[in-house]
Design an enzyme around this catalytic site. Structure first.
Site: not given
Length: 282
Positions: A53-55, A86, A229
């Site tokens: 998972g990113t931001t 997320k 990403a």
């Protein structure tokens, strides 16, 4: 433990013995292999490839805090999932946004939710926001062995402090070190440097709730603009950032209509100003 329960029809003695108000301590004593950080991975060469998972971004405003995240998960240079979630409620007055190895992060969040619920049932009161942040720090630290093999989890924790009557944000590193973000905003994940730059430009300490929710989506849009990403609003697939608000009334997640309205208004303005709004000059 499960077999014993089925054969006798009774709970094992461990469940009936008074002990710590920490569910993690209970699990460590009776079934430590169920803790994410206690598992043994098979020997591998190099870094393990797994969906990440990113931001994640957070912004405080008078009366609460907003926590939001994009929807993309990546695995190397591939998009592993376009609509991953997320951001999760931790309890009534707090939430966690996950960045890092997605599978471990989701499992850690579920364990954290159970930890807070267990404490409240045993003690009869909610843990303070500071205490919640410390418990999450301990859980991240217990995952250090996995992090050294490339399976790191670096969440962002935000909540409404009912004692101080304001929103607060805590960030972490892979060793479990935590720090409170006193500037009013924070970001974690691969696109965090770009999201943080956008928030630094646009943040004010007198934002309304609507302005704060718009600001976090602006920041995620800027992150997606420069970080492959991070996923921006996907109008074609109707996939929009998850935006949550925590105030004295508790945790609330914006529904799809609310999120899409914010995202679409930003997209329309970006057609005229692709790099987004400018900070006001004094």
């Amino acid at each position: 433990m499960e077999a014993n329960t089925r054969s006798t029809g009774r709970l094992p003695a461990a469940f009936l013995t008074p002990g710590s108000s920490s569910f993690m301590d209970f699990l460590s004593d009776h079934q430590p292999e169920l803790l994410p950080g206690k598992r043994q991975l098979p020997p591998v060469q190099g870094v393990i490839e797994a969906p990440h998972g990113t931001t994640i971004v957070a912004v405080t405003f008078p009366g609460g805090v907003v926590l939001a995240g994009d929807r993309r998960a990546t695995m190397g240079n591939m998009i592993a999932q376009r609509d991953i979630e997320k951001v999760f409620p931790a309890d009534e007055y707090s939430a966690v946004g996950i960045a890092g190895t997605a599978g471990l992060a989701v499992e850690m969040v579920k364990l954290f939710q159970l930890e807070l619920e267990h404490f409240e049932k045993v003690e009869g009161v909610q843990l303070s926001l500071e205490g919640k942040a410390n418990r999450l720090s301990t859980m991240i630290r217990s995952n250090l062995g996995m992090a050294m093999q490339g399976l790191a989890v670096v969440p962002l924790f935000a909540g409404y402090d009912v004692d101080r009557e304001k929103g607060r944000v805590f960030s972490y590193d892979v060793t479990g070190g935590r720090s409170e973000e006193h500037v009013g905003y924070a970001a974690t994940g691969s696109g965090s440097i770009f999201a943080r730059g956008a928030m630094k430009k646009l943040y004010r300490d007198d934002l309304t709730e609507d302005q704060a929710t718009t600001l976090v989506v602006q920041a995620l849009y800027d992150a997606a603009d420069d970080d492959s990403a991070t996923g921006g609003p996907d109008v074609a697939r109707r996939i929009y950032p998850i935006v949550t608000v925590i105030t004295e009334d508790g945790f609330r997640r914006l529904n799809d209509d609310e999120s899409s309205e914010i995202a679409r208004s930003i997209l329309e303005r970006r057609l005229e100003q692709p790099d987004g709004p400018r900070a006001a000059l004094l």
